[in-house]
Design an enzyme around this catalytic site. Structure first.
Site, mmCIF file in Angstrom:
data_model
loop_
_atom_site.group_PDB
_atom_site.id
_atom_site.type_symbol
_atom_site.label_atom_id
_atom_site.label_comp_id
_atom_site.label_asym_id
_atom_site.label_seq_id
_atom_site.Cartn_x
_atom_site.Cartn_y
_atom_site.Cartn_z
ATOM 1 N N LYS A 37 0.830 -1.013 0.077
ATOM 2 C CA LYS A 37 -0.168 0.113 0.034
ATOM 3 C C LYS A 37 1.032 1.301 0.037
ATOM 4 C CE LYS A 37 -3.906 -1.996 -0.019
ATOM 5 N NZ LYS A 37 -4.883 -1.935 -0.911
ATOM 6 N N ARG A 38 2.019 1.157 -0.392
ATOM 7 C CA ARG A 38 2.941 2.206 -0.656
ATOM 8 C C ARG A 38 3.214 2.841 0.924
ATOM 9 N NH1 ARG A 38 2.690 -1.152 -4.249
ATOM 10 N NH2 ARG A 38 2.839 -0.654 -6.445
ATOM 11 N N ALA A 74 3.143 7.139 0.641
ATOM 12 C CA ALA A 74 1.775 7.522 -0.032
ATOM 13 C C ALA A 74 1.248 8.302 1.118
ATOM 14 C CB ALA A 74 1.084 6.391 -0.801
ATOM 15 N N LEU A 76 -1.564 9.446 3.983
ATOM 16 C CA LEU A 76 -2.569 8.880 4.675
ATOM 17 C C LEU A 76 -3.374 7.835 3.826
ATOM 18 C CD1 LEU A 76 -5.129 9.358 6.832
ATOM 19 C CD2 LEU A 76 -6.267 10.816 5.059
ATOM 20 N N LEU A 78 -6.183 6.589 2.561
ATOM 21 C CA LEU A 78 -7.285 7.138 2.053
ATOM 22 C C LEU A 78 -8.564 6.449 2.203
ATOM 23 C CD1 LEU A 78 -6.058 8.882 -1.229
ATOM 24 C CD2 LEU A 78 -6.510 9.920 0.868
ATOM 25 N N GLY A 121 0.744 12.902 4.025
ATOM 26 C CA GLY A 121 1.282 12.523 5.504
ATOM 27 C C GLY A 121 2.738 11.934 5.498
ATOM 28 N N GLU A 124 4.686 14.826 6.081
ATOM 29 C CA GLU A 124 4.392 15.558 7.305
ATOM 30 C C GLU A 124 5.325 14.796 8.263
ATOM 31 O OE1 GLU A 124 -0.124 15.130 6.978
ATOM 32 O OE2 GLU A 124 0.086 17.085 7.891
ATOM 33 N N GLU A 144 -3.342 16.826 -1.146
ATOM 34 C CA GLU A 144 -4.548 17.236 -0.283
ATOM 35 C C GLU A 144 -5.691 18.058 -1.172
ATOM 36 O OE1 GLU A 144 -1.790 17.182 0.751
ATOM 37 O OE2 GLU A 144 -1.638 16.293 2.822
ATOM 38 N N ARG A 147 -7.505 15.954 -3.371
ATOM 39 C CA ARG A 147 -8.316 14.536 -2.958
ATOM 40 C C ARG A 147 -9.537 15.292 -1.931
ATOM 41 N NH1 ARG A 147 -6.092 11.417 -5.953
ATOM 42 N NH2 ARG A 147 -3.723 11.014 -5.264
ATOM 43 N N GLY A 152 -3.454 17.035 8.231
ATOM 44 C CA GLY A 152 -3.827 16.851 9.472
ATOM 45 C C GLY A 152 -2.809 16.221 10.115
HETATM 46 C C1 1HE Z 1 -3.175 3.601 -1.121
HETATM 47 C C2 1HE Z 1 -2.578 4.931 -1.113
HETATM 48 C C3 1HE Z 1 -2.963 5.586 -0.109
HETATM 49 C C4 1HE Z 1 -1.418 3.963 -2.628
HETATM 50 N N1 1HE Z 1 -4.152 5.497 0.447
HETATM 51 N N2 1HE Z 1 -4.108 3.282 -0.427
HETATM 52 N N3 1HE Z 1 -2.193 10.357 -0.781
HETATM 53 C C5 1HE Z 1 -1.909 10.317 -2.052
HETATM 54 O O1 1HE Z 1 -2.971 11.155 -2.468
HETATM 55 C C6 1HE Z 1 -1.155 9.291 -2.739
HETATM 56 C C7 1HE Z 1 -2.150 8.329 -3.445
HETATM 57 N N4 1HE Z 1 -1.180 7.336 -4.016
HETATM 58 C C8 1HE Z 1 -0.435 7.442 -5.130
HETATM 59 O O2 1HE Z 1 -0.315 8.586 -5.814
HETATM 60 C C9 1HE Z 1 0.216 6.263 -5.737
HETATM 61 O O3 1HE Z 1 0.019 5.178 -4.990
HETATM 62 C C10 1HE Z 1 1.593 6.338 -5.822
HETATM 63 C C11 1HE Z 1 2.445 7.467 -6.444
HETATM 64 C C12 1HE Z 1 2.305 6.749 -4.034
HETATM 65 C C13 1HE Z 1 2.466 5.088 -5.927
HETATM 66 O O4 1HE Z 1 2.264 4.658 -7.232
HETATM 67 P P1 1HE Z 1 2.154 3.078 -7.686
HETATM 68 O O5 1HE Z 1 1.936 2.897 -9.093
HETATM 69 O O6 1HE Z 1 3.443 2.589 -7.371
HETATM 70 O O7 1HE Z 1 1.134 2.341 -6.735
HETATM 71 P P2 1HE Z 1 -0.586 2.101 -6.833
HETATM 72 O O8 1HE Z 1 -0.763 1.203 -7.814
HETATM 73 O O9 1HE Z 1 -1.233 3.623 -7.094
HETATM 74 O O10 1HE Z 1 -0.839 1.700 -5.348
HETATM 75 C C14 1HE Z 1 -0.518 0.265 -4.996
HETATM 76 C C15 1HE Z 1 -1.463 0.127 -3.967
HETATM 77 O O11 1HE Z 1 -1.761 0.838 -2.567
HETATM 78 C C16 1HE Z 1 -3.071 0.181 -4.554
HETATM 79 O O12 1HE Z 1 -3.959 -0.667 -3.713
HETATM 80 P P3 1HE Z 1 -4.245 -1.978 -4.432
HETATM 81 O O13 1HE Z 1 -5.051 -2.712 -3.404
HETATM 82 O O14 1HE Z 1 -5.080 -1.726 -5.860
HETATM 83 O O15 1HE Z 1 -3.000 -2.965 -4.856
HETATM 84 C C17 1HE Z 1 -3.380 1.567 -4.203
HETATM 85 O O16 1HE Z 1 -4.857 2.011 -3.839
HETATM 86 C C18 1HE Z 1 -2.818 1.574 -2.745
HETATM 87 N N5 1HE Z 1 -2.505 2.715 -2.044
HETATM 88 N N6 1HE Z 1 -1.515 5.009 -1.867
HETATM 89 C C19 1HE Z 1 -4.513 3.978 0.462
HETATM 90 N N7 1HE Z 1 -2.788 6.936 0.187
HETATM 91 C C20 1HE Z 1 -2.842 13.321 8.143
HETATM 92 S S1 1HE Z 1 -3.486 14.012 7.058
HETATM 93 C C21 1HE Z 1 -2.417 13.564 5.506
HETATM 94 C C22 1HE Z 1 -3.364 13.704 4.255
HETATM 95 C C23 1HE Z 1 -2.566 12.921 2.923
HETATM 96 O O17 1HE Z 1 -1.770 12.286 3.337
HETATM 97 S S2 1HE Z 1 -3.133 13.271 1.513
HETATM 98 C C24 1HE Z 1 -2.321 12.149 0.576
HETATM 99 C C25 1HE Z 1 -2.753 10.991 0.133
#
Ligand code: 1HE
Length: 270
Positions: A37-38, A74, A76, A78, A121, A124, A144, A147, A152
């Site tokens: 889940k990265r 990656a 939080l 989500l 996060g 963060e 953020e 999304r 946070g």
């Molecule tokens: C996740 C998450 C996640 C991956 N929550 N499941 N963060 C983001 O907006 C970043 C979202 N993630 C991405 O943009 C990409 O995953 C990456 C660029 C980090 C990596 O890409 P990649 O191609 O290597 O991996 P993938 O195919 O996108 O993800 C692999 C799996 O991890 C996949 O799940 P699967 O069940 O389909 O295998 C994804 O859904 C899962 N995954 N990132 C949940 N973030 C305290 S407040 C903080 C606020 C924030 O952090 S906002 C930023 C959120």
């Protein structure tokens, strides 16, 4: 001789499978271990980080954090937000604050090793550490805005302190990414190293930091950031008080004697 205590079971507290800890001599290494889940943070992982830093044994003098797989984190998880109402959201954010506070104002300096996505996060978390080493694959983003949420995990305080509220605002509004070299320019990291070399660099720095007098590390971590944010006259007074305490410590007296009697290393620039 170097002693390495790996932990399927870290003996000092219970950790979730998404965290793996080991100790090497007087440093501890904590790996975010949810690569499928990265290394996205769910509550189990956030609470695990808090437990790790709350129960660090006294013989650990510095900590290195890194991530398994192709990305540091990656951010939080989500999927946690799907059903969360406002008050649950508030407590969720406060849980992150509590955990990262244990890093920023804990007992020992913490070095993060960043590679791949250092996002939301994940950034963060990195901002709550004291030294950041980036591999050249590292890239930074605050998606953020995309999304529909807000930082946070302390980012509006710690990331804005590092790069300024204006740059942070632009990152959040546009979702732009910055690469490792840009990150180095504006203090998202202190070092950039080649791919695969981050952990070794992090460990090297941790070993160096671990040799400092404990009271100096304490002063740098606890007093310096508070002084920097204090009204200047108060800051100067705090500085005098902290420096008087540090110089009176036996460890300081010994180090000063070593220098004056030509036993200590000189400051040199390679
Ligand atoms: C996740 C998450 C996640 C991956 N929550 N499941 N963060 C983001 O907006 C970043 C979202 N993630 C991405 O943009 C990409 O995953 C990456 C660029 C980090 C990596 O890409 P990649 O191609 O290597 O991996 P993938 O195919 O996108 O993800 C692999 C799996 O991890 C996949 O799940 P699967 O069940 O389909 O295998 C994804 O859904 C899962 N995954 N990132 C949940 N973030 C305290 S407040 C903080 C606020 C924030 O952090 S906002 C930023 C959120």
């Amino acid at each position: 001789m170097s002693t390495s205590k790996s932990s399927a079971a870290w003996p000092h507290c219970e950790l979730p499978p998404s965290l793996v800890a080991e100790s090497r001599d007087d440093i501890a290494i904590l790996k975010l271990n949810r690569p499928e889940k990265r290394n996205a943070f769910n509550p189990l992982l956030v609470r695990g980080i808090e437990a790790f830093f709350t129960s660090l044994p006294d013989d650990v003098k510095a900590v290195v954090i890194h991530g398994a797989g192709d990305h540091f984190s990656a951010g939080l998880d989500l999927s946690d937000l799907r059903e969360q109402n406002a008050s649950e959201g508030m407590f969720h954010s406060r849980m992150w604050h509590q955990a990262f506070e244990k890093i920023e104002f804990g007992r020992v300096p913490v070095i993060s090793v960043l590679h791949g996505a250092v996002v939301g996060g994940g950034l963060e978390l990195a901002a709550s550490t004291h030294i950041r080493v980036a591999e050249s694959s590292a890239y930074y983003a605050l998606p953020e805005g995309i999304r529909g949420i807000f930082v946070g995990g302390g980012g509006s305080v710690r990331i804005s302190r590092l790069i300024g509220a204006s740059r942070m605002m632009e990152m959040m509004l546009t979702g732009r990414t910055y690469g490792a070299d840009d990150g180095l320019r504006f203090a998202l990291s202190h070092y950039v190293v080649a791919p695969g070399e981050g952990l070794a660099k992090g460990i090297e720095l941790a070993k160096r930091v671990a040799q400092n007098a404990a009271l100096t590390n304490f002063a740098v971590m606890q007093a310096l950031p508070r002084i920097a944010e204090a009204e200047p006259a108060t800051g100067l007074l705090l500085e005098s008080m902290m420096s008087s305490i540090a110089q009176a410590d036996p460890a300081a007296k010994e180090r000063l004697r070593d220098f004056l009697e030509k036993r200590a290393a000189k400051v040199s620039h390679r």
